[in-house]
Design an enzyme around this catalytic site. Structure first.
Site, PDB file in Angstrom:
ATOM      1  N   GLY A 194       0.842  -1.191   0.000  1.00 50.34           N
ATOM      2  CA  GLY A 194       0.000   0.000   0.000  1.00 50.34           C
ATOM      3  C   GLY A 194       0.874   1.238   0.000  1.00 50.34           C
ATOM      4  O   GLY A 194       2.065   1.161   0.330  1.00 50.34           O
ATOM      5  N   CYS A 240       5.396  -6.086   1.563  1.00 52.43           N
ATOM      6  CA  CYS A 240       5.755  -4.670   1.621  1.00 52.43           C
ATOM      7  C   CYS A 240       5.041  -3.964   2.777  1.00 52.43           C
ATOM      8  O   CYS A 240       5.310  -4.270   3.925  1.00 52.43           O
ATOM      9  CB  CYS A 240       5.486  -4.027   0.258  1.00 52.43           C
ATOM     10  SG  CYS A 240       6.344  -2.472   0.062  1.00 52.43           S
ATOM     11  N   TYR A 241       4.090  -3.060   2.491  1.00 50.88           N
ATOM     12  CA  TYR A 241       3.371  -2.388   3.588  1.00 50.88           C
ATOM     13  C   TYR A 241       2.735  -3.430   4.515  1.00 50.88           C
ATOM     14  O   TYR A 241       2.691  -3.249   5.732  1.00 50.88           O
ATOM     15  CB  TYR A 241       2.303  -1.465   2.993  1.00 50.88           C
ATOM     16  CG  TYR A 241       1.449  -0.753   4.023  1.00 50.88           C
ATOM     17  CD1 TYR A 241       1.940   0.340   4.720  1.00 50.88           C
ATOM     18  CD2 TYR A 241       0.147  -1.176   4.295  1.00 50.88           C
ATOM     19  CE1 TYR A 241       1.160   0.996   5.663  1.00 50.88           C
ATOM     20  CE2 TYR A 241      -0.647  -0.528   5.225  1.00 50.88           C
ATOM     21  CZ  TYR A 241      -0.141   0.565   5.914  1.00 50.88           C
ATOM     22  OH  TYR A 241      -0.922   1.208   6.842  1.00 50.88           O
ATOM     23  N   HIS A 297       8.128  -7.206  -3.799  1.00 49.71           N
ATOM     24  CA  HIS A 297       6.843  -7.604  -4.401  1.00 49.71           C
ATOM     25  C   HIS A 297       6.973  -8.906  -5.196  1.00 49.71           C
ATOM     26  O   HIS A 297       7.428  -8.888  -6.336  1.00 49.71           O
ATOM     27  CB  HIS A 297       6.334  -6.495  -5.323  1.00 49.71           C
ATOM     28  CG  HIS A 297       5.871  -5.290  -4.573  1.00 49.71           C
ATOM     29  ND1 HIS A 297       4.583  -5.138  -4.105  1.00 49.71           N
ATOM     30  CD2 HIS A 297       6.543  -4.189  -4.148  1.00 49.71           C
ATOM     31  CE1 HIS A 297       4.473  -4.003  -3.455  1.00 49.71           C
ATOM     32  NE2 HIS A 297       5.654  -3.404  -3.469  1.00 49.71           N
ATOM     33  N   GLU A 321       4.597 -10.560  -6.452  1.00 48.88           N
ATOM     34  CA  GLU A 321       3.494 -10.717  -7.410  1.00 48.88           C
ATOM     35  C   GLU A 321       3.802 -10.127  -8.788  1.00 48.88           C
ATOM     36  O   GLU A 321       3.160 -10.473  -9.764  1.00 48.88           O
ATOM     37  CB  GLU A 321       2.216 -10.082  -6.841  1.00 48.88           C
ATOM     38  CG  GLU A 321       2.200  -8.545  -6.744  1.00 48.88           C
ATOM     39  CD  GLU A 321       2.860  -8.004  -5.474  1.00 48.88           C
ATOM     40  OE1 GLU A 321       3.687  -8.715  -4.878  1.00 48.88           O
ATOM     41  OE2 GLU A 321       2.575  -6.856  -5.111  1.00 48.88           O
ATOM     42  N   ASP A 371     -17.495 -10.608 -22.400  1.00 46.44           N
ATOM     43  CA  ASP A 371     -18.200 -10.845 -21.142  1.00 46.44           C
ATOM     44  C   ASP A 371     -19.654 -11.267 -21.351  1.00 46.44           C
ATOM     45  O   ASP A 371     -20.099 -12.258 -20.773  1.00 46.44           O
ATOM     46  CB  ASP A 371     -18.139  -9.591 -20.251  1.00 46.44           C
ATOM     47  CG  ASP A 371     -16.710  -9.119 -20.059  1.00 46.44           C
ATOM     48  OD1 ASP A 371     -15.789  -9.919 -20.313  1.00 46.44           O
ATOM     49  OD2 ASP A 371     -16.508  -7.960 -19.674  1.00 46.44           O
ATOM     50  N   LYS A 400     -10.737 -11.355 -16.006  1.00 46.68           N
ATOM     51  CA  LYS A 400     -10.939 -11.452 -17.457  1.00 46.68           C
ATOM     52  C   LYS A 400     -10.339 -12.729 -18.055  1.00 46.68           C
ATOM     53  O   LYS A 400     -10.982 -13.399 -18.874  1.00 46.68           O
ATOM     54  CB  LYS A 400     -10.303 -10.228 -18.126  1.00 46.68           C
ATOM     55  CG  LYS A 400     -10.665 -10.055 -19.571  1.00 46.68           C
ATOM     56  CD  LYS A 400     -11.988  -9.347 -19.673  1.00 46.68           C
ATOM     57  CE  LYS A 400     -12.382  -9.024 -21.083  1.00 46.68           C
ATOM     58  NZ  LYS A 400     -13.562  -8.132 -21.093  1.00 46.68           N
TER      59      LYS A 400
END
Ligand code: XMP
Length: 529
Positions: free
Chosen positions: A64, A91-92, A179, A181, A237, A385
């Site tokens: 964050g 992280c945060y 990070h 990710e 979608d 998605k």
């Protein structure tokens, strides 16, 4: 299915992600799902009791933009640390864990941003199982942990940080200063996978096959013997939602497809062929081109065009529903299906300086009549998605549909600058069809985010044979992007650009000039309008 909280998808393993406002929170959620584990993003201040009620196997605290000592620093419910669940702080999220459990966080003199090298000391730490002693990582933090909380130990360090990875083995608490990710941490997904499988004991039970079975059962139970209406646009979608609902409830689903006269070449026919003839879905195609075009006559302002199209769509849809209800004596629609996706429903708290909050999607396909009093069915609201595309593929939709490029709700209207006339629509449609066919033939279509033609309100002089011409200009917009929020123009091979240009000028009557748009977003946008 339309409740704010997602339904429990059966008994699959679940990971809860507390969102502290990182622009990467959704990326974390996707990485977890790529490991075939169901992930759910929740507000960072969700009470620990409610988190426990979701029965997660583990918790991830996102990064964050805040500093843990900041006045408005978002805080979790401290009881979170007493739930007995494994926790991974990123992280945060790691700094919060350190702060709450008695460690010390300080403002770092040197902001660590960008790539770095992680030296792993505790090779036996389950988070690093199967990973080498040195790995490339990506950092983005100002504050850092300077004193470990009790019971924790260092697992890995960087040049700038003695606590780049930490663990409390007994409690199964883990913290990463970097990070894992993001793609710039190439082995990060393995770290996340280790947390899921080795530490939380998750199984790989989130698959699109199991999702389809579960969601179909839920749809059947919710809908009962009633009828469902779906506005089919032909986009990914609504197409996947249609195929899914049709699998679940067959003829209790009716789709309405509105031909607003602003579609690309052969679009209405393709929808009819696929959904009507092939899938045998009850499909009502409304040919409303004349209604839309007469309302758009002489209108040049992009905002007004959008408004007119949105309003007219609601009217046309409303009329279609009335006539359907009249025609089928027993067809009373109780439900309206929509292809809402997970990123649209994630509820996050507004966090000062949170860039993710600012870049929330600003476009949405035309709203549907609000006065219809239909209950919503949103079968895709748990999916990202790429998961939607996979569901579509599993349901037998061709890749022309599942991998289709985004197309704006107001259609070609946003790609005709100036007045919309049947003649200008013809020009754009023909030019666009050439762009699409050449992009597909050269295998570039599926490698880019969008590739389309724009008709400019500019005529210029040219020469054809011995004649001087005074004709229209087509701009080519071909961009790469992750999510449409930022984009760059594609460095397409010159030969391909030449082919597209030559074909448009030779084959589309009324065009004598083709330009290639080489602007990135920002500061330009993808559509010209
Ligand atoms: P811009 O032009 O803002 O577009 O860079 C970003 C993405 O959004 C799409 N777009 C729309 N989609 N209704 C939609 O459903 C709209 O009115 C609309 N306007 C733009 C655009 O194609 C791109 O993918």
């Amino acid at each position: 299915m339309s409740a704010t909280s997602s339904p429990a998808p059966g008994a699959v393993s679940r990971i809860v992600i507390l969102d502290f406002g990182s622009q990467y929170t959704q990326v974390i959620a996707r990485r977890v799902r790529e490991c075939q584990v169901y992930s759910q993003i929740v507000r960072c201040d969700l009470p620990a009791k409610e988190i426990a009620a979701l029965q997660p196997r583990g918790i991830i605290l996102s990064g964050g933009p805040a500093s843990v000592y900041g006045k408005d620093a978002p805080q979790p419910d401290p009881a979170l640390f007493d739930l007995g669940l494994p926790i991974l702080g990123i992280c945060y999220g790691m700094q919060l864990m350190g702060h709450h459990l008695g460690g010390k966080v300080e403002h770092s003199a040197r902001r660590e941003y960008g790539s770095g090298l992680l030296a792993v000391q505790e090779r036996a730490c389950p988070l690093f199982r199967g990973l080498p002693a040195a790995i490339d990582i990506w950092n983005s933090h100002g504050d850092k942990l300077t004193k470990l909380p009790r019971g924790f130990r260092t697992v890995a360090t960087t040049d700038n940080s003695p606590f780049a990875a930490i663990e409390h083995p007994k409690k199964k608490f883990y913290g990463l200063q970097f990070h894992p990710e993001v793609v710039h941490t190439p082995r990060g997904k393995e770290l996340i996978a280790n947390f899921l499988y080795e530490i939380c004991g998750c199984k790989m039970d989130w698959t699109m096959g199991s999702f389809i079975e579960q969601i179909c059962a839920q749809i059947r139970e919710r809908v009962g013997k009633d009828h469902v209406l779906l506005g089919l646009s032909g986009g990914v979608d609504s197409s996947v939602a249609a195929a899914l609902l049709h699998k679940a409830i067959g003829d209790q689903l009716t789709c309405v497809f509105v031909d607003n006269g602003l579609l690309r070449a052969n679009e209405a026919e393709a929808v009819q062929r696929l959904f009507g003839d092939n899938f045998h879905i009850r499909l009502k195609t409304v040919r409303a081109s004349a209604r839309f075009l007469s309302r758009l006559k002489g209108v040049t302002s992009p905002e007004r065009k959008r408004k007119i199209i949105g309003n007219e769509f609601v009217r046309v849809f409303d009329d279609a529903v009335k006539s359907l209800t009249k025609a089928g004596t027993k067809t009373r629609f109780k439900f309206l299906a929509q292809g809402t996706l997970y990123p649209d429903v994630i509820e996050s708290v507004a966090i000062a300086g949170n860039p993710a909050a600012l870049i929330k999607s600003h476009h949405n396909v035309g709203g549907l009549p609000k006065n219809m009093k239909l209950k919503l069915v949103e079968p895709l609201r748990e999916l990202f998605k790429d998961e939607v595309r996979e569901v579509g593929a599993q349901l037998g939709l061709p890749k022309e549909v599942t991998l289709r490029q985004p197309f704006p709700g107001p259609g070609l209207a946003v790609r005709i600058l100036g007045a919309i006339t049947p003649e200008r629509l013809r020009i754009l449609r023909e030019a666009d069809a050439i762009v699409v066919s050449e992009m597909k033939a050269s295998d570039w279509y599926y490698r880019v985010w969008q590739s389309f033609a724009v008709l400019l309100p500019v005529k210029s002089v040219g020469v054809m044979g011995d004649e001087r011409t005074y004709e229209n200009t087509i701009a080519l917009r071909i961009v790469e992007s992750q999510d449409g929020m930022t984009a760059d123009w594609v460095r397409l091979p010159y030969e391909l650009l030449a082919k597209i240009s030559t074909r448009i000028i030779n084959e589309v009557k009324g065009v004598n000039r083709v330009c290639y748009d080489i602007s990135s977003k920002p500061p330009a946008t993808i559509e010209w309008e």
